[in-house]
Write an enzyme that holds these catalytic residues in place. Sequence first.
Site, PDB file in Angstrom:
ATOM      1  N   GLU A  18      40.760  34.491  37.295  1.00 15.97           N
ATOM      2  CA  GLU A  18      39.774  34.859  36.252  1.00 15.97           C
ATOM      3  C   GLU A  18      40.663  35.153  34.868  1.00 15.97           C
ATOM      4  OE1 GLU A  18      36.760  35.505  35.015  1.00 15.97           O
ATOM      5  OE2 GLU A  18      35.508  35.106  36.690  1.00 15.97           O
ATOM      6  N   ASN A 103      34.576  43.700  36.354  1.00 14.83           N
ATOM      7  CA  ASN A 103      34.596  42.372  36.416  1.00 14.83           C
ATOM      8  C   ASN A 103      35.260  41.814  34.845  1.00 14.83           C
ATOM      9  OD1 ASN A 103      34.454  40.052  38.027  1.00 14.83           O
ATOM     10  ND2 ASN A 103      32.557  39.272  36.672  1.00 14.83           N
ATOM     11  N   GLU A 121      31.209  42.248  45.938  1.00  8.22           N
ATOM     12  CA  GLU A 121      30.369  41.023  46.539  1.00  8.22           C
ATOM     13  C   GLU A 121      30.554  41.040  48.207  1.00  8.22           C
ATOM     14  OE1 GLU A 121      30.262  37.621  43.269  1.00  8.22           O
ATOM     15  OE2 GLU A 121      32.460  38.186  43.819  1.00  8.22           O
ATOM     16  N   ASP A 204      29.879  32.135  34.087  1.00  6.92           N
ATOM     17  CA  ASP A 204      30.609  32.944  34.093  1.00  6.92           C
ATOM     18  C   ASP A 204      31.363  33.270  32.972  1.00  6.92           C
ATOM     19  OD1 ASP A 204      32.784  34.225  35.403  1.00  6.92           O
ATOM     20  OD2 ASP A 204      32.719  33.035  37.342  1.00  6.92           O
TER      21      ASP A 204
END
Length: 299
Positions: A18, A103, A121, A204
Amino acid sequence: MSSVKIECVGSDRYRLGESPVWDEKENSLLCVDITGRKVCRWDAASGQVQALSVDAPVSSVALRKSGDYVITLGTRFAALKWKEQLVTTIAQVDRDKANNRFNDGKVDPAGRYFAGTMAEEIRPAVLERRQGSLYTLCPDHSVVKHFDQVDISNGLDWSLDHKTFFYIDSLSYSVDAFDYDLQTGKIGNRRSVYKLEKEESIPDGMCIDTEGKLWVACYDGGRVIRLDPETGKRIQTVKLPVDKTTSCCFGGKDYSEMYVTSASDGMDREWLSRQPQAGGVFKITGLGVKGIPPYPFAG
């Protein structure tokens, strides 16, 4: 239209890659592996990757004006000194939510670090809903909470005139816009500028190009899409050889290359054998558009 070329850079495969960020000074691409708990730096000249392990899920990394980096890990904003491999907490959020983590995050044009939280999650995109919030770490190290009731706080960027903030809460399947005040960092007047289509799957990470168009990585959609936030139309789709594309940024010479991160978490052996590059970082050239340099955190 120039011909688009896609290549996987580096041999590392991340569980949940990410937050790609181009570091011009180091001629390197930074990114994180959230579940792998590491911050990684790929040197464009040598092709070598350095990884720095941390003690919690690390979800975003950003440049810092004074040098080195800032990161979000667990529910903390922290400073990261690369050479010393030193992580120092700056501030903590969501203290009442033991199951939360940060996040995606990104620095705004005034040097504030915006980042949002979510519940941990159970498996990819399955989690307790509406547990997250969007925060800003200001240069004076104070923290502002913008709103809560977020499912999966994700992609974010600012319009070229610095008057609009773009934001993705993944499970709303929408790219949203807010009025944004550069002086105060306040946001308001939320509206949707694009609703994802079924085959595009889950929105995303996101970045903006020099033409003011948005690029969104589609998790489980195996693509990045280019959107016009003015018309709400998709202009372009670039498909990648992996399904779990997570985020994107521009980098390289003149910011004419796009880098896309991906994930391998949640894929079984058969799926991975079909997509051996899952979790890799991809470089896309020939898009014919450029990005803008990332803003550094001013604190």
